[in-house]
Design an enzyme around this catalytic site. Structure first.
Site, PDB file in Angstrom:
ATOM      1  N   GLU A 138      82.561  61.559  24.787  1.00  0.00           N
ATOM      2  CA  GLU A 138      83.202  62.849  24.999  1.00  0.00           C
ATOM      3  C   GLU A 138      84.084  63.225  23.813  1.00  0.00           C
ATOM      4  OE1 GLU A 138      83.454  63.756  29.666  1.00  0.00           O
ATOM      5  OE2 GLU A 138      84.961  62.307  29.006  1.00  0.00           O
TER       6      GLU A 138
ATOM      7  N   CYS B  24      89.628  66.177  19.275  1.00  0.00           N
ATOM      8  CA  CYS B  24      89.892  64.783  19.633  1.00  0.00           C
ATOM      9  C   CYS B  24      88.548  64.079  19.735  1.00  0.00           C
ATOM     10  CB  CYS B  24      90.648  64.714  20.960  1.00  0.00           C
ATOM     11  SG  CYS B  24      90.925  63.034  21.576  1.00  0.00           S
TER      12      CYS B  24
ATOM     13  N   CYS C 256      85.316  51.225  25.819  1.00  0.00           N
ATOM     14  CA  CYS C 256      86.505  50.664  25.175  1.00  0.00           C
ATOM     15  C   CYS C 256      86.761  49.270  25.725  1.00  0.00           C
ATOM     16  CB  CYS C 256      87.717  51.565  25.418  1.00  0.00           C
ATOM     17  SG  CYS C 256      89.242  50.969  24.632  1.00  0.00           S
TER      18      CYS C 256
ATOM     19  N   CYS D  36      93.264  49.077  29.358  1.00  0.00           N
ATOM     20  CA  CYS D  36      94.541  49.653  29.794  1.00  0.00           C
ATOM     21  C   CYS D  36      94.411  50.206  31.215  1.00  0.00           C
ATOM     22  CB  CYS D  36      94.988  50.745  28.833  1.00  0.00           C
ATOM     23  SG  CYS D  36      95.324  50.133  27.148  1.00  0.00           S
TER      24      CYS D  36
ATOM     25  N   CYS E 134      93.829  54.186  31.968  1.00  0.00           N
ATOM     26  CA  CYS E 134      92.877  54.936  31.142  1.00  0.00           C
ATOM     27  C   CYS E 134      91.452  54.820  31.672  1.00  0.00           C
ATOM     28  CB  CYS E 134      92.948  54.428  29.700  1.00  0.00           C
ATOM     29  SG  CYS E 134      91.918  55.358  28.549  1.00  0.00           S
TER      30      CYS E 134
ATOM     31  N   CYS F 298      94.736  63.378  28.136  1.00  0.00           N
ATOM     32  CA  CYS F 298      94.921  62.019  27.648  1.00  0.00           C
ATOM     33  C   CYS F 298      94.637  61.001  28.752  1.00  0.00           C
ATOM     34  CB  CYS F 298      96.355  61.862  27.144  1.00  0.00           C
ATOM     35  SG  CYS F 298      96.703  60.240  26.460  1.00  0.00           S
TER      36      CYS F 298
END
Length: 342
Positions: free
Chosen positions: A89, A102, A109, A113, A116, A330
């Site tokens: 994305e 962005c 990933c 975290c 996220c 975010c």
């Protein structure tokens, strides 16, 4: 190597190996950085060369399998399908000073975290330089809006893909390409200390953003597994070394999580730890991730936290939430296409 991941001298050398004069290198490089989808669009090249390049260096362009535009603020989110079928994305945000894209640096990933969505499912693979460049190029072309700033804050940990990210920065900064100033580029990391030191040696004029999200090891250990490898004292020492090497003020991203990291005591602890380090804090109201039990702090808690930091001499701003209605804020980017297709 994909031709679009090459620098101008490398493309010139590749074309020289095909018996072409040096000036052809710049012609091809310029075309690639305009976002052409095939060599047939390179109309000032001989057809024989176009055919040869098609055979030896196939071009691939990402496919926008989904495009969403926020009804609140005009933010646009793209789901790009890559050559191998994986998706990432990319988000285009509009500000008074220009348009910011962005981009993602990895498919998935590995950092884990807790707040996220990008890390759900772990890491699939790292993006190549041209795949990062394509996110900028084709977002600009599809939207019709010029890109003025880039943030490497999408899916993935940029410093986990260090060499490819460094090459991407070189390409997007090239005078013969998009020519986006390093000062208009921000890179965010959750705290890979050795890579921060390696980045400092390059003395780039980018903005470094540290995803901190906690005032101490106890909080960071709970929500950011990377802290167990690189505890907070080590991370902040690396930040000080980075500032000494680059003279660039560091930005700290801090997701405000109810009952976890948003107390006045946490703010005061940050003040003690940041003493002598030029810093700017971006306080980010936690965005909704359906798999996470974490909740955003109240507006009152955010305001109190901000005031304590500012009264202590640290600049702190509350980040404006953009694209929340399309899960483009975010921490919300994810490989949603594969999930929905499963």
């Amino acid at each position: 190597m994909n031709l679009k991941s090459m620098t101008l001298p490398e493309i010139t050398a590749a074309l020289k190996a095909l018996g072409q004069p040096a000036f052809r290198g710049k012609q091809v490089y310029t075309w690639l950085h305009k976002g052409v989808r095939s060599y047939e669009e390179m109309t000032n090249l001989p057809k024989s060369l176009r055919d040869s390049l098609t055979q030896q260096y196939p071009l691939y362009a990402p496919v926008a399998v989904r495009k969403q535009e926020s009804q609140r603020d005009g933010t646009i989110k793209y789901l790009w399908q890559l050559q191998d079928g994986n998706c990432v994305e990319t988000v285009l945000m509009r500000y008074h000073y220009g348009n910011t894209v962005c981009i993602s640096t990895e498919v998935g990933c590995p950092m884990g975290c807790a707040f996220c969505a990008s890390t759900l499912g772990g890491l699939v693979r790292k993006l190549e330089p041209f795949e990062m460049l394509d996110q900028v190029l084709f977002t600009q072309l599809d939207s019709g809006l010029p890109v003025n700033h880039i943030v490497l804050m999408g899916i993935g940990e940029p410093l986990d893909n260090f060499d490819n990210v460094m090459r991407f920065l070189e390409l997007v900064n090239s005078e013969d390409g998009m020519n986006i100033s390093m000062r208009h580029i921000s890179l965010s990391t959750c705290g890979l200390v050795p890579k921060i030191d390696e980045l400092a040696k390059r003395k780039l004029q980018i903005s470094l953003a540290i995803s901190l999200h906690g005032p101490n090891d106890g909080v960071r250990d709970r929500i950011m597994p990377v802290n167990k490898a690189y505890p907070m004292d080590e991370l902040l020492a690396a930040c000080r070394r980075y500032y000494e090497a680059t003279s660039r003020r560091i930005h700290f991203e801090y997701a405000m999580i109810d009952g976890v990291n948003d107390t006045p005591e946490a703010a005061r602890e940050l003040l003690r730890r940041m003493k002598g380090l030029p810093a700017h804090f971006n306080l980010i109201p936690l965005n909704h991730v359906e798999e996470s039990p974490l909740k955003p702090s109240s507006k009152a808690a955010v305001a109190t936290f901000q005031k304590i930091l500012e009264d202590g001499g640290i600049t702190a701003t509350v980040r404006r939430t953009l694209g929340g209605d399309i899960d483009a804020s975010c921490g919300q980017l994810r490989r949603k296409h594969q999930k929905n297709q499963a």
